[in-house]
Scaffold this active site. Structure first.
Site, PDB file in Angstrom:
ATOM      1  CD1 TRP A   1      -1.251   0.918  -6.283  1.00  0.00           C
ATOM      2  CD2 TRP A   1      -1.852   2.751  -5.173  1.00  0.00           C
ATOM      3  NE1 TRP A   1      -2.262   1.515  -6.996  1.00  0.00           N
ATOM      4  CE2 TRP A   1      -2.645   2.648  -6.335  1.00  0.00           C
ATOM      5  CE3 TRP A   1      -2.043   3.829  -4.326  1.00  0.00           C
ATOM      6  CZ2 TRP A   1      -3.625   3.591  -6.658  1.00  0.00           C
ATOM      7  CZ3 TRP A   1      -3.020   4.773  -4.638  1.00  0.00           C
ATOM      8  CH2 TRP A   1      -3.798   4.639  -5.796  1.00  0.00           C
ATOM      9  CG  HIS A   2      -0.561   5.732  -1.354  1.00  0.00           C
ATOM     10  ND1 HIS A   2      -1.032   4.513  -0.910  1.00  0.00           N
ATOM     11  CD2 HIS A   2      -1.626   6.569  -1.359  1.00  0.00           C
ATOM     12  CE1 HIS A   2      -2.322   4.619  -0.641  1.00  0.00           C
ATOM     13  NE2 HIS A   2      -2.707   5.845  -0.916  1.00  0.00           N
ATOM     14  N   GLY A   3       3.549   5.747  -3.645  1.00  0.00           N
ATOM     15  CA  GLY A   3       4.689   6.482  -4.155  1.00  0.00           C
ATOM     16  C   GLY A   3       5.985   5.708  -4.056  1.00  0.00           C
TER      17      GLY A   3
ATOM     18  CB  THR B   1      -0.926   0.009   1.234  1.00  0.00           C
ATOM     19  OG1 THR B   1      -1.765  -1.152   1.206  1.00  0.00           O
ATOM     20  CG2 THR B   1      -1.804   1.249   1.250  1.00  0.00           C
TER      21      THR B   1
ATOM     22  CG  PHE C   1      -0.472   9.107  -4.899  1.00  0.00           C
ATOM     23  CD1 PHE C   1       0.813   9.575  -4.692  1.00  0.00           C
ATOM     24  CD2 PHE C   1      -1.465   9.487  -4.026  1.00  0.00           C
ATOM     25  CE1 PHE C   1       1.103  10.405  -3.616  1.00  0.00           C
ATOM     26  CE2 PHE C   1      -1.196  10.309  -2.942  1.00  0.00           C
ATOM     27  CZ  PHE C   1       0.095  10.760  -2.739  1.00  0.00           C
TER      28      PHE C   1
END
Length: 470
Positions: free
Chosen positions: A321-323, A318, A470
């Site tokens: 995935w965001h950065g 997670t 993102f």
């Protein structure tokens, strides 16, 4: 092009809306119009990566047909693996290549490989996840392959969700491609939802965001404990109203064209635990990871230790995935730690309290959002020192009033009430609250919100949505 731009509001949306209504009940013509509009929408913001979106659509369409026509398990599995590798390859190269090269060079202490000038394609995290869910569910025979490539392309590129989600599973979207229903009431509901989302973004998120940028833009020596807390509280509200505002606009746009998109938020800041928070925040992403990664790893079926490991893996993913940075990984690990802690017994302990559990949740979120916003682990720790040891950091070359306006404080107070407090009160006075919905008073209220939002858009500087990064 973004939803909160004048070109979208006064040119793109009216033209697409009128053409869609002219097409009448012809779903094929409507789909063609929406697909063309979606490709224009995407190309407007990311013309040089238009080819990548089209190649992704074509590749997943062909792999889906191959998987659908093949009866042997081995061949189907091969097609699935190729599809997942192709989609992860796109995501890995454009989003994570430089991150891994930079990390490798730092570990080696010298430059082993050179980094490349790679721009992040718009919406790549969203459309690749949709593509993988399509292939995985197809492999599990939850539906047949989409035979019409134009419908497949519309599923991928539908403009309300292409840049920031929600992440739609094909099984929820499939029937709407040909059997969706349109009505004046649904259209009105969509317009109302869009206006509320626009107001969240333009009136609240952007105003708070300018104050956040001013504080985080200061030299660290000028940031005292008070400013550090104001910055993270304002950022927490900015992030929520920015992303939930976008999600409201996306859902509203979907309804205007007869589509029902999944809800992405359910008042996350009234959550009683971090576990509860993740049931309410970015719901489509949480659902994706739970169904396609957590359950694939065994979920909670292989003992407690394996469950804790699986949760940890999910939250590392997670964060990534965001950065592509260690800040986001730290943020993910931080949330995963408290998810595991709550399963170990903290959750049951918190159930015995009423106030403490909410204070605990907000404090954990504020610490996490500091990693999310600051963008440097070392600097984040310095901000956290100022937040939790404020008596050691009292000096600042700036007064609060120089950085934060009274209007921003007022909007922050309204934002806190709008995170669930007012909604809880509305439940207690539900007859009156229900009368307001779809009433003349609400129509006037929405018109005033729209007018004020447009006025702010004309007079202020353009501000992109946070999750576009993102």
């Amino acid at each position: 092009m973004v939803f909160s731009s004048m070109i979208f509001l006064w040119a793109f949306l009216p033209i697409v809306f009128i053409l869609d209504k002219i097409a009448g009940k012809s779903r094929k013509l409507q789909n063609l119009i929406l697909l063309a509009a979606s490709l224009v929408f995407y190309a407007w913001g990311e013309p040089r990566y238009m080819w990548l979106l089209l190649v992704s659509i074509l590749a997943n369409y062909v792999l889906g047909l191959v998987m659908d026509k093949t009866q042997t398990v081995g061949a189907r599995r091969t097609a699935l693996i190729l599809g997942i590798l192709a989609n992860l390859g796109i995501l890995g190269y454009y989003k994570y290549f430089n991150f891994f090269i930079n990390t490798l060079n730092k570990v080696a202490g010298r430059e082993l490989l050179s980094m490349k000038d790679i721009a992040l394609p718009l919406g790549v995290s969203f459309f690749t996840f949709q593509a993988m869910s399509y292939l995985i569910d197809l492999y599990k025979k939850k539906y047949g392959a989409q035979k019409n490539i134009l419908n497949m392309a519309l599923y991928f590129a539908f403009f309300p969700k292409i840049t920031q989600g929600p992440i739609e599973k094909y099984r929820d979207f499939e029937k709407q491609l040909t059997e969706r229903k349109q009505s004046l009431s649904l259209m009105g509901e969509g317009i109302r939802r869009f206006v509320y989302g626009l107001a969240k973004k333009v009136i609240i998120a952007d105003a708070l965001g300018s104050c956040v940028d001013r504080i985080y833009g200061l030299d660290l020596a000028n940031v005292n404990g008070v400013l550090a807390w104001i910055a993270i509280i304002f950022y927490s509200l900015q992030l929520y109203y920015d992303f939930s505002g976008y999600s409201d606009m996306a859902v509203g746009l979907g309804k205007m064209f007869g589509f029902t998109l999944v809800e992405n938020f359910n008042y996350p800041y009234i959550a009683s635990t971090i576990t509860d928070f993740w049931r309410r925040w970015h719901i489509s992403l949480t659902s994706w990871f739970r169904e396609y990664l957590y359950f694939s790893l065994g979920g909670n079926r292989k003992g407690k230790l394996r469950t804790y490991i699986n949760i940890s893996i999910i939250f590392v993913a997670t964060g990534l995935w965001h950065g592509a940075s260690w800040d986001f990984i730290c943020w993910g690990v931080f949330h995963g730690f408290f998810m595991v802690l709550e399963r170990l017994g903290l959750g049951k302990l918190l159930e015995k309290t009423k106030v403490i559990k909410h204070v605990y949740t907000i404090l954990v979120l504020c610490v996490g959002w500091t990693f999310f916003r600051v963008g440097d682990v070392g600097l984040t720790l310095q901000y956290l020192k100022r937040m939790f040891l404020p008596w050691m950091y009292t000096a600042s070359g700036f007064a609060v009033q120089e950085l934060v306006t009274n209007r921003a404080f007022f909007l922050a107070a309204c934002g806190i009430l709008g995170c669930g407090v007012l909604q809880k009160c509305a439940v207690k006075i539900s007859p009156r609250a229900e009368k307001f919905k779809n009433s003349t008073a609400e129509l006037i209220f929405c018109m005033l919100l729209l007018a004020y939002s447009v006025m702010l858009m004309v007079s202020s500087t353009y501000s992109a949505f946070i999750y576009m990064n993102f």
